[in-house]
Design an enzyme around this catalytic site. Structure first.
Site, mmCIF file in Angstrom:
data_model
loop_
_atom_site.group_PDB
_atom_site.id
_atom_site.type_symbol
_atom_site.label_atom_id
_atom_site.label_comp_id
_atom_site.label_asym_id
_atom_site.label_seq_id
_atom_site.Cartn_x
_atom_site.Cartn_y
_atom_site.Cartn_z
ATOM 1 N N GLY A 4 -3.622 -4.626 -4.776
ATOM 2 C CA GLY A 4 -4.336 -3.489 -4.961
ATOM 3 C C GLY A 4 -3.748 -2.299 -5.513
ATOM 4 N NE ARG A 17 7.235 -32.051 -7.289
ATOM 5 C CZ ARG A 17 8.166 -32.638 -6.959
ATOM 6 N NH1 ARG A 17 9.219 -33.411 -7.677
ATOM 7 N NH2 ARG A 17 7.928 -33.655 -5.669
ATOM 8 N NE ARG A 30 -7.852 -7.342 5.095
ATOM 9 C CZ ARG A 30 -7.092 -8.254 5.342
ATOM 10 N NH1 ARG A 30 -6.899 -9.049 6.362
ATOM 11 N NH2 ARG A 30 -6.147 -8.401 4.578
ATOM 12 C CB THR A 88 -5.976 3.318 -6.234
ATOM 13 O OG1 THR A 88 -6.485 2.300 -5.525
ATOM 14 C CG2 THR A 88 -6.964 4.321 -6.636
ATOM 15 N N GLY A 145 1.789 2.891 -2.669
ATOM 16 C CA GLY A 145 1.604 3.851 -3.720
ATOM 17 C C GLY A 145 2.190 3.394 -5.052
ATOM 18 C CG ASN A 167 -2.735 -11.109 -3.128
ATOM 19 O OD1 ASN A 167 -2.550 -10.902 -4.018
ATOM 20 N ND2 ASN A 167 -1.901 -11.685 -1.969
ATOM 21 C CG ASP A 201 -1.719 -1.504 1.158
ATOM 22 O OD1 ASP A 201 -2.564 -1.612 0.282
ATOM 23 O OD2 ASP A 201 -1.631 -1.841 2.610
#
Length: 430
Positions: free
Chosen positions: A40, A144, A303, A42, A15, A38, A13
């Site tokens: 993220g 595998r 969250r 922006t 940036g 998972n 997070d």
């Protein structure tokens, strides 16, 4: 021209999305090399906000090649959902500007089931995963028994892969009190997905090698932060892949010599999502203020992020592990208006001072941060595009960060807007 690897140097997070987007204007190829949906990112471009999880940030720029490398674990249903959302925002995505490594492992619904089942069974010992199946998918890769993108092109191969995969997962599910996998339904869904996904499948290692030989500039994009690395993060509260710069090579099929400049993304304070140690975490009004001003909510999960003062010890550690050549310091504007700022310059554990975070979980739990106070500033730094636009106290803070982490600032970001960036060193320059 140098190729550039972008890694997060904290718990994520930081940036990275904006910085990768900003750098992608100078790049020809933008490649994701680890993680899954998972992650993220922006991006704020004009009045439009783009939220990305799987797709490389360069996908929003016309004329760029976006690549999903073999180090990623790919949920094909999440991928096409993301493509649909971006297409509705006017972004053109097709086989001419998006390629997926044909040896990329797939995330299946059974991986998400297992993720949730195990977290529920763990109770207080839960890790705090996103529940998106990332960890179980990586487990199947090293075990595998994974199904890879190329496997969808041959039904006989897919049958064999399903045999091995379900022998493992059905046994696990039985132990966790869940029903066996509906094999016919899973196979049907995969066969239905095949004609949509396979056109994007390419020998990415070869395409990347050809691009390098042709003098193309490559930008390698990491997902989660270095402190979530499976080896060097705050284990076991980590992700299931290697998040440091070395993964850029193996996660795309290129040799280490392809990596030129390593850019570490660093937030001007510290945040973390989920469980695990956090030496500088604040539970007071200052922590609340950082969270509110920084809009600290996860792009993917929503969250609330835990917030704290800048931890120079951890960033110095991650910069050393990834061989960071320069950092992009983000969200400086969130610190506007504080009378006093604190920077963690060391730790104390049971009366002993440390200049790094020990590996042992018991020691991490007893860490007491040693702080250095710095004068804050009341002027706004938001939108600054040159050093002359910054208050003297803000410049002093940035310079002290450089000294403590033993790494120079290459870029300074002063808002989520693409152009609110101060360039100190061009990572793509030779």
């Amino acid at each position: 021209m140098a190729n550039v690897v972008v890694v997060g140097a904290q718990w994520g997070d930081e940036g990275k999305g904006k910085i990768v987007d900003w750098l992608s204007e100078r790049a020809d190829v933008i490649a994701r090399f680890q993680g899954g949906h998972n992650a993220g990112h922006t991006l704020v471009i004009g009045n439009t906000v783009f939220k990305l999880s799987l797709l490389p940030s360069g996908i929003v720029r016309p004329g760029k090649l976006a690549v999903i490398g073999n180090g990623v674990v790919l949920d094909p249903w999440a991928l096409f959902s993301e493509i649909e959302k971006l297409s509705a925002q006017g972004v053109k995505i097709g086989t001419d500007n998006l390629m997926i490594a044909e040896n990329t492992p797939l995330i299946l619904p059974l991986h998400q089931d297992l993720d949730r089942l195990r977290e529920e069974a763990a109770g207080k010992a839960k890790i705090g995963t996103t529940g998106r199946g990332i960890g179980p998918a990586y487990e199947d890769k090293v075990g595998r028994r994974t199904i890879r993108v190329a496997d969808l092109g041959d039904e006989e191969t897919l049958e064999a892969r399903l045999d091995r995969l379900l022998a493992h997962h059905d046994a696990l599910r039985q132990g966790l009190g869940a029903d066996p996998i509906d094999r016919a339904d899973l196979k049907s869904r995969l066969m239905e997905m095949a004609p949509k996904l396979l056109p994007y499948a390419q020998p990415v290692w070869k395409i990347m090698a050809d691009a390098r030989k042709a003098g193309k500039r490559i930008l390698f994009e990491g997902a989660q932060g270095s402190l979530l690395d499976i080896d060097f993060g705050t284990y076991p509260y980590v992700t299931s892949s290697t998040t440091t710069s070395g993964m850029a090579a193996s996660g795309t099929g290129m040799g280490p010599s392809a990596i030129g400049f390593v850019l570490g993304i660093v937030k001007a304070y510290t945040t973390r999502v989920g469980e695990g140690p956090f030496p500088t975490e604040l539970h007071d009004a200052d922590g609340q203020r950082l969270g509110e001003r920084g809009h600290e909510f996860g792009t993917v999960t929503g969250r609330k992020r835990r917030c704290g003062w800048f931890d120079a010890v951890l960033v110095r550690q991650t910069c050393a592990i990834s061989g960071v050549n320069g950092i992009a310091l983000t969200k400086l504007d969130v610190l506007d208006g504080f009378d006093t700022l604190k920077i963690c310059v060391g730790y104390e554990i049971d009366g002993v001072k440390y200049d790094y975070l020990p590996t042992a979980a018991a020691l991490q739990a007893r860490v007491v941060p040693i702080y250095e106070d710095m004068e804050g500033w009341q002027e706004s730094t938001r939108g600054a595009r040159s050093w002359a636009d910054l208050p003297a106290a803000a410049i002093k803070y940035v310079r002290r960060v450089e000294e403590l982490i033993q790494c120079p600032v290459a870029l300074l970001s002063t808002s989520p807007e693409r152009d609110d960036t101060i360039l100190v060193t061009d990572p793509f320059a030779d």
